[in-house]
Design an enzyme around this catalytic site. Structure first.
Site, PDB file in Angstrom:
ATOM      1  N   THR A  17       0.829  -1.212   0.000  1.00  0.00           N
ATOM      2  CA  THR A  17       0.000   0.000   0.000  1.00  0.00           C
ATOM      3  C   THR A  17       0.858   1.254   0.000  1.00  0.00           C
ATOM      4  OG1 THR A  17      -0.847  -1.136   1.912  1.00  0.00           O
ATOM      5  CG2 THR A  17      -2.141   0.693   1.092  1.00  0.00           C
ATOM      6  N   SER A 112       8.089   6.673   5.020  1.00  0.00           N
ATOM      7  CA  SER A 112       7.201   7.162   6.067  1.00  0.00           C
ATOM      8  C   SER A 112       7.892   7.353   7.415  1.00  0.00           C
ATOM      9  CB  SER A 112       5.982   6.243   6.184  1.00  0.00           C
ATOM     10  OG  SER A 112       5.030   6.813   7.036  1.00  0.00           O
ATOM     11  N   HIS A 113       7.412   6.634   8.431  1.00  0.00           N
ATOM     12  CA  HIS A 113       7.910   6.817   9.793  1.00  0.00           C
ATOM     13  C   HIS A 113       9.070   5.880  10.120  1.00  0.00           C
ATOM     14  CE1 HIS A 113       4.721   3.948   9.327  1.00  0.00           C
ATOM     15  NE2 HIS A 113       5.299   3.246  10.256  1.00  0.00           N
ATOM     16  N   ASP A 276       5.335  12.800  11.116  1.00  0.00           N
ATOM     17  CA  ASP A 276       6.302  11.726  10.888  1.00  0.00           C
ATOM     18  C   ASP A 276       7.255  12.040   9.733  1.00  0.00           C
ATOM     19  OD1 ASP A 276       4.514  11.435   8.775  1.00  0.00           O
ATOM     20  OD2 ASP A 276       4.786   9.257   8.698  1.00  0.00           O
ATOM     21  N   ASP A 278       7.475  11.531   6.520  1.00  0.00           N
ATOM     22  CA  ASP A 278       7.003  12.112   5.256  1.00  0.00           C
ATOM     23  C   ASP A 278       5.808  13.049   5.439  1.00  0.00           C
ATOM     24  OD1 ASP A 278       5.355   9.971   5.947  1.00  0.00           O
ATOM     25  OD2 ASP A 278       4.769   9.623   3.871  1.00  0.00           O
ATOM     26  N   ASP A 280       2.695  12.696   6.851  1.00  0.00           N
ATOM     27  CA  ASP A 280       1.270  12.360   6.741  1.00  0.00           C
ATOM     28  C   ASP A 280       0.630  11.959   8.077  1.00  0.00           C
ATOM     29  OD1 ASP A 280       2.509   9.919   6.855  1.00  0.00           O
ATOM     30  OD2 ASP A 280       1.619   9.126   5.000  1.00  0.00           O
ATOM     31  N   ARG A 281       1.448  11.649   9.094  1.00  0.00           N
ATOM     32  CA  ARG A 281       0.855  11.313  10.394  1.00  0.00           C
ATOM     33  C   ARG A 281       0.893  12.521  11.333  1.00  0.00           C
ATOM     34  NH1 ARG A 281       2.541   5.179  12.197  1.00  0.00           N
ATOM     35  NH2 ARG A 281       1.867   4.186  10.274  1.00  0.00           N
ATOM     36  N   THR A 343      -7.752  -1.368   7.188  1.00  0.00           N
ATOM     37  CA  THR A 343      -6.577  -0.550   7.504  1.00  0.00           C
ATOM     38  C   THR A 343      -5.855  -0.149   6.216  1.00  0.00           C
ATOM     39  OG1 THR A 343      -6.333  -1.639   9.614  1.00  0.00           O
ATOM     40  CG2 THR A 343      -4.359  -0.645   8.702  1.00  0.00           C
ATOM     41  N   GLU A 362      -7.416   7.194  10.824  1.00  0.00           N
ATOM     42  CA  GLU A 362      -7.005   5.881  11.312  1.00  0.00           C
ATOM     43  C   GLU A 362      -6.459   6.033  12.719  1.00  0.00           C
ATOM     44  OE1 GLU A 362      -5.434   2.841   8.471  1.00  0.00           O
ATOM     45  OE2 GLU A 362      -4.379   4.604   7.737  1.00  0.00           O
ATOM     46  N   GLU A 363      -6.582   4.967  13.503  1.00  0.00           N
ATOM     47  CA  GLU A 363      -6.077   5.001  14.879  1.00  0.00           C
ATOM     48  C   GLU A 363      -4.558   5.152  14.921  1.00  0.00           C
ATOM     49  OE1 GLU A 363      -4.001   2.333  15.763  1.00  0.00           O
ATOM     50  OE2 GLU A 363      -4.383   1.573  13.745  1.00  0.00           O
ATOM     51  N   LYS A 375      -3.263  11.048   3.866  1.00  0.00           N
ATOM     52  CA  LYS A 375      -3.465  11.631   5.180  1.00  0.00           C
ATOM     53  C   LYS A 375      -2.501  12.803   5.313  1.00  0.00           C
ATOM     54  CE  LYS A 375      -0.820   7.750   6.965  1.00  0.00           C
ATOM     55  NZ  LYS A 375      -1.076   6.316   7.038  1.00  0.00           N
ATOM     56  N   ARG A 495      -0.995  -6.800  16.168  1.00  0.00           N
ATOM     57  CA  ARG A 495      -1.610  -5.621  16.764  1.00  0.00           C
ATOM     58  C   ARG A 495      -2.933  -6.028  17.416  1.00  0.00           C
ATOM     59  NH1 ARG A 495       1.756  -1.869  14.759  1.00  0.00           N
ATOM     60  NH2 ARG A 495       2.082  -1.636  12.522  1.00  0.00           N
TER      61      ARG A 495
HETATM   62  C1  G1P Z   1       0.190   0.789   9.671  1.00  0.00           C
HETATM   63  C2  G1P Z   1      -1.047   1.373  10.323  1.00  0.00           C
HETATM   64  C3  G1P Z   1      -2.053   1.752   9.272  1.00  0.00           C
HETATM   65  C4  G1P Z   1      -1.415   2.700   8.256  1.00  0.00           C
HETATM   66  C5  G1P Z   1      -0.149   2.068   7.699  1.00  0.00           C
HETATM   67  C6  G1P Z   1       0.587   3.038   6.772  1.00  0.00           C
HETATM   68  O1  G1P Z   1      -0.147  -0.390   8.977  1.00  0.00           O
HETATM   69  O2  G1P Z   1      -1.614   0.466  11.232  1.00  0.00           O
HETATM   70  O3  G1P Z   1      -3.163   2.345   9.872  1.00  0.00           O
HETATM   71  O4  G1P Z   1      -2.291   2.970   7.197  1.00  0.00           O
HETATM   72  O5  G1P Z   1       0.734   1.724   8.765  1.00  0.00           O
HETATM   73  O6  G1P Z   1       0.962   4.213   7.436  1.00  0.00           O
HETATM   74  P1  G1P Z   1       0.041  -1.874   9.607  1.00  0.00           P
HETATM   75  O7  G1P Z   1       1.500  -1.977   9.999  1.00  0.00           O
HETATM   76  O8  G1P Z   1      -0.834  -1.947  10.806  1.00  0.00           O
HETATM   77  O9  G1P Z   1      -0.380  -2.802   8.505  1.00  0.00           O
HETATM   78 ZN    ZN Z   2       4.045   8.640   6.880  1.00  0.00          ZN
END
Ligand code: G1P
Ligand code: ZN
Length: 542
Positions: A17, A112-113, A276, A278, A280-281, A343, A362-363, A375, A495
């Site tokens: 994704t 990302s993070h 984060d 990039d 988006d969080r 998710t 998203e949480e 996001k 999780r």
């Molecule tokens: C995690 C987060 C999900 C988010 C994704 C990308 O994915 O739980 O909400 O969209 O990172 O930032 P997961 O590692 O749970 O599949």
């Molecule tokens: Zn990110």
């Protein structure tokens, strides 16, 4: 001159994704980036002469990868590439630029993070013209192409100067180096009541924004300190560094601990926020008050009509399944639908495009709206500032009144990281097999009402996505959800998401870990997490 280079496929160039994510040394292998980029272009049609947007979060290898993308885009026949100065574009800003300039699509360099640096992570992702992540149809085609690739095309030329604003030509393709902040800042000014926020800061409102040495530094400095008049020094760790200063650029209670501790101390400013790698969080913390992302989504949905860009109200809300039911309560009060998606941000795209949802969350600290198709961390922060400025309440008061009106959904997520992958998969498979027997069973006063494996029926394109997480609902309205992470790089991450509703105002200000203690204990014993994984406690609690 365009050169055609012979190459051979690599194993495992499957974009998830969030695009293709691997360790930097993997990306540094000869032809690795080239193979993937050529496979992206091979999966697209009709881009000749069109615009491609390129930028990244500034992490190690960003600049090298951007040069490769520019030279390959020129060889592929794109008419123009818009690239952020210094190779910088936050993920939401890239989405904004793609949409505003009607680009064919964009290539975003980010993990990302995840940590950066020579031994850290790197990533490449393709976004479509609507501004969002490529749908599975395209990522499947990209993956198929990486398996059969035999050559790629690249322009042989010296590196392009990406540090000076302006245009140049690369083998007939225009390279336009743009200010990475300008288009995004203009969009934010349209959406939010900047006069009210400016007045708030002028009255002495204090804030700390931790950019975590990642991409949002320049955006936050320009908008918060520049345009909105927040005191200089409001933005900390504001310089994007290739290794994020050795930190994990994830704005949660573990990695943004410095900010969190400040906000819980006597010297706390009025608002603490972070984003984060990039951009988006987001993390929102008031003085002495952490706001869970699930609550943040609910508060934003309930108040966003206070921002000029949303004054007409919202069409609908969308949340990922593991996100708490707090947003559902707001939706039902507003008489609109709250869509529950698997998710991952990509499921929101159809709902936003179709006008069914205006705001999503998203949480995992992602919040956004129909203004872009990613996001957006800084957007969430500006939304909170707008709400605070208009309502003249602090974060703690806003939360207290929200819970008094809608009730509080106590919430926590427990992550068991780097678990043996086979053990984690068996744990989930065995629990899945037991789901049908659970309704009616009681566990120390908690009776299971229903249990299922979440499947999503997309109301727009009719597609069905199944096996998205095991849900166990109890007769008192509590819920436990289990799912395996799809983004981890080592072993499996289990999780566990736990929530419980509290309608009594007198009991809405307690420690979630204490309120949820029975459910937490049950979340461990029910699938025998300890027996199967050897873990007696989670690695990360949020
Ligand atoms: C995690 C987060 C999900 C988010 C994704 C990308 O994915 O739980 O909400 O969209 O990172 O930032 P997961 O590692 O749970 O599949
Ligand atoms: Zn990110």
């Amino acid at each position: 001159m365009i050169r055609t280079v012979a190459t051979t496929p690599f194993d495992g160039q499957k974009p998830g994704t969030s695009g293709l994510r691997k360790k930097v040394p993997v990306f540094q292998q000869p032809n690795y980036v080239e193979n993937f980029v050529q496979s992206v272009f091979a999966s697209l049609e009709g881009y000749e002469g069109q615009t491609l947007v390129v930028g990244g979060d500034g992490r190690f290898y960003n600049r090298e990868a951007i040069q490769t993308v520019l030279k390959m885009a020129a060889a592929a026949g794109f008419g123009r590439v818009m690239v952020g100065r210094g190779g910088i574009l936050s993920t939401p800003a890239a989405s904004c630029v793609i949409r505003k300039h009607k680009a064919f699509g964009g290539i975003i360099l980010s993990a990302s993070h995840n940590p950066g640096g020579p031994e850290g992570d790197f990533g490449i992702k393709y976004n479509i013209g609507a501004g969002g992540p490529a749908p599975e149809k395209i990522t499947d085609a990209i993956f198929a192409a990486t398996g059969t690739i035999s050559e790629y095309r690249i322009v042989e030329a010296p590196d392009v100067d990406i540090d000076t604003l302006g245009t140049s030509s690369l083998e007939g393709m225009t390279v336009e180096v743009i200010d990475p902040v300008a288009d995004y800042a203009e969009l934010m000014a349209q959406l939010f009541d900047f006069d009210a926020i400016r007045a708030l800061f002028a009255e002495g409102f204090t804030m700390r924004f931790d950019a975590m040495s990642a991409v949002t530094g320049p955006y936050a400095r320009s908008i918060l300190e520049g345009t909105l008049g927040a005191a200089p020094g409001t933005v900390v760790h504001g310089e994007p560094l290739p290794d994020f200063g050795g930190h994990h650029p994830d704005p949660n209670l573990v990695h943004a601990k410095e900010l969190y501790d400040l906000m819980m101390s006597d010297g706390a400013p009025d608002l603490g926020a972070a984003s984060d790698g990039d951009g988006d969080r987001n993390l929102i913390v008031g003085r002495g008050r952490f706001v869970t992302p699930s609550d943040s989504l609910a508060v934003i949905a309930a108040n966003m009509h206070l921002a000029p860009g949303y004054k007409a109200g919202i069409a609908g809300i969308a949340r990922s399944m593991p996100t708490s039911a707090a947003a559902d309560r707001v939706a039902s009060a507003l008489g609109i639908t709250c869509y529950e998606t698997p998710t991952g941000w990509k499921f929101f795209g159809n709902l936003l495009d179709a006008g069914l949802a205006t705001v999503c969350g998203e949480e995992s600290a992602g919040t956004g709206s129909n203004h872009v198709r990613e996001k957006d961390g800084l957007w969430a922060v500006l939304m909170w500032l707008n709400i605070i400025a208009v309502r003249q309440l602090d974060v703690d008061e806003i939360m207290g009144r929200h819970w008094a009106e809608y009730g509080r959904d106590y919430y926590t997520r427990h992550d068991y990281e780097e678990v043996d992958a086979a053990a984690a998969e068996k744990l989930v498979a065995d629990l899945r097999a037991r789901l049908q027997d659970l309704p009616g069973q009681s566990f120390g006063g908690l009776t299971v009402e229903r249990a299922d494996d979440f499947a999503y029926h997309d109301p727009v394109d009719g597609s069905v996505t199944s096996k998205q997480g095991l849900r166990i609902f109890f007769s008192n309205g509590s819920r436990i959800v289990y799912r395996l992470s799809g983004t981890g790089t080592a072993g499996a991450t289990l999780r566990v998401y736990i929530e419980q509703f509290e309608g009594d105002t007198a009991r809405q200000d307690q420690d979630p870990q204490i309120v949820l203690a029975d459910l937490i204990a049950l979340s461990r014993s029910l699938p025998d997490i300890e027996g199967r994984t050897g873990r007696t406690a989670p690695d990360v609690i949020t």
